[in-house]
Design an enzyme around this catalytic site. Structure first.
Site, short mmCIF file in Angstrom:
data_model
loop_
_atom_site.label_atom_id
_atom_site.label_comp_id
_atom_site.label_asym_id
_atom_site.label_seq_id
_atom_site.Cartn_x
_atom_site.Cartn_y
_atom_site.Cartn_z
N ASP A 67 -7.92 69.12 62.62
CA ASP A 67 -6.71 69.95 62.59
C ASP A 67 -6.99 71.35 62.03
OD1 ASP A 67 -7.24 68.95 60.04
OD2 ASP A 67 -5.44 67.73 59.94
N ASN A 136 2.03 60.17 52.84
CA ASN A 136 3.10 59.55 53.63
C ASN A 136 2.52 58.78 54.83
OD1 ASN A 136 2.23 61.61 55.24
ND2 ASN A 136 4.19 62.69 55.36
N HIS A 138 0.16 59.95 56.87
CA HIS A 138 -0.31 60.78 57.99
C HIS A 138 -1.82 60.73 58.12
CE1 HIS A 138 -0.37 64.50 55.22
NE2 HIS A 138 -1.60 64.44 55.70
C1 GLP Z 1 -4.22 67.06 54.92
C2 GLP Z 1 -5.17 66.93 56.11
C3 GLP Z 1 -5.51 65.48 56.39
C4 GLP Z 1 -5.97 64.83 55.09
C5 GLP Z 1 -4.82 64.81 54.12
C6 GLP Z 1 -5.14 64.12 52.81
O1 GLP Z 1 -2.90 66.96 55.26
N1 GLP Z 1 -4.63 67.50 57.29
O2 GLP Z 1 -6.52 65.42 57.37
O3 GLP Z 1 -6.41 63.52 55.34
O4 GLP Z 1 -4.45 66.16 53.85
O5 GLP Z 1 -5.77 65.02 51.95
P1 GLP Z 1 -6.47 64.66 50.60
O6 GLP Z 1 -7.79 64.08 50.97
O7 GLP Z 1 -6.63 65.97 49.89
O8 GLP Z 1 -5.59 63.71 49.88
#
Ligand code: GLP
Length: 251
Positions: A67, A136, A138
């Site tokens: 992304d 959440n 995602h």
């Molecule tokens: C962002 C990214 C995701 C990632 C998520 C969790 O939203 N787009 O790809 O998995 O954050 O991030 P973290 O690893 O900092 O908890």
């Protein structure tokens, strides 16, 4: 599904880096799907260390990222391109033209989504996709929804994601509200998936995503359907999961 529970973040990073290394050694011209966020940083550090020791060679590897924020240019420190350069690409022998992310500054969003889908297809698909998990549920920027997103698309980020990501922005700096993301279909088409999860704050969502019903309101729950997924979690994130799930438990 293959589950590995390890003691802490450091061990999670090491185990996941081992799996990525195995992929590169077995197929030096593989396509790696990469992720941003704080979870993969330790993995990238470990890969860099092994590259510097001469144990890994990235010169034939191609990468696609999940992304990118919309409206942010690649030289902006908050962009995912910048993150990848800083945390991995600048430290290993991979050519920039072998690394692909959506272009946050593309004028035509639809054309950019098509271009990115085509890139993945032209590369022959993703061999191993690294994934983090949002609070959440995602994955990439596929937010909870009424249906699973398909190919690359542009999304409005939920408030909880904007909130979570705001910690990475300086005070007063605007956190982007939209992003490009690979869709669930693109992710599910990866030949192998490696999901990494760390921290107490992810325990509940990991439990729901891995053991609950497969529903688009918890996008990561679809991963239960993938034929070749490995989950590497630290003990904190695994707190609610049954020990029977784990192939290996490092106590
Ligand atoms: C962002 C990214 C995701 C990632 C998520 C969790 O939203 N787009 O790809 O998995 O954050 O991030 P973290 O690893 O900092 O908890």
């Amino acid at each position: 599904m293959r589950f590995y529970k390890v003691t802490d973040y450091k061990e999670m990073s090491r185990k996941a880096a081992n799996i990525i290394s195995a992929q590169i050694i077995l197929k030096p011209d593989c396509v790696l799907g990469l992720a941003t966020g704080s979870t993969p940083i330790g993995i990238y550090q470990q890969l860099i260390e092994w590259y510097k020791k001469g144990d890994l060679d990235f010169h034939e590897v191609r990468t696609v990222n999940l992304d990118e924020y919309k409206g942010i240019s690649s030289d902006n420190p908050q962009s995912y391109r910048y993150f990848m350069n800083q945390n991995l690409f600048n430290h290993i022998n991979i050519a920039q033209e072998h690394t692909f992310l959506p272009d946050g500054m593309a004028k035509d969003s639809e054309a950019e989504c098509t271009r990115f889908n085509d890139v993945i297809q032209l590369l022959g698909g993703v061999d191993l996709q690294l994934l983090g998990l949002g609070h959440n549920g995602h994955i990439a920027f596929n937010e909870p929804d009424e249906a699973f997103g398909k190919g690359t698309h542009c999304v409005a980020l939920t408030e909880s994601t904007i909130d979570a990501n705001s910690r990475l922005f300086r005070e007063g700096e605007l956190v982007p509200s939209h992003a490009y993301t690979m869709g669930i279909r693109s992710i599910m088409l990866a030949k192998k998936i490696l999901l990494v999860v760390s921290g107490k704050d992810k325990a509940e969502i990991l439990y729901k995503a891995m053991t609950g019903p497969i529903i688009p309101t918890i996008p990561a729950s679809i991963l239960q359907m993938h034929p070749d997924i490995t989950v590497v979690t630290d003990a904190d994130a695994a707190a609610l999961l049954d020990d029977k799930l784990f192939a290996q438990t490092d106590k």
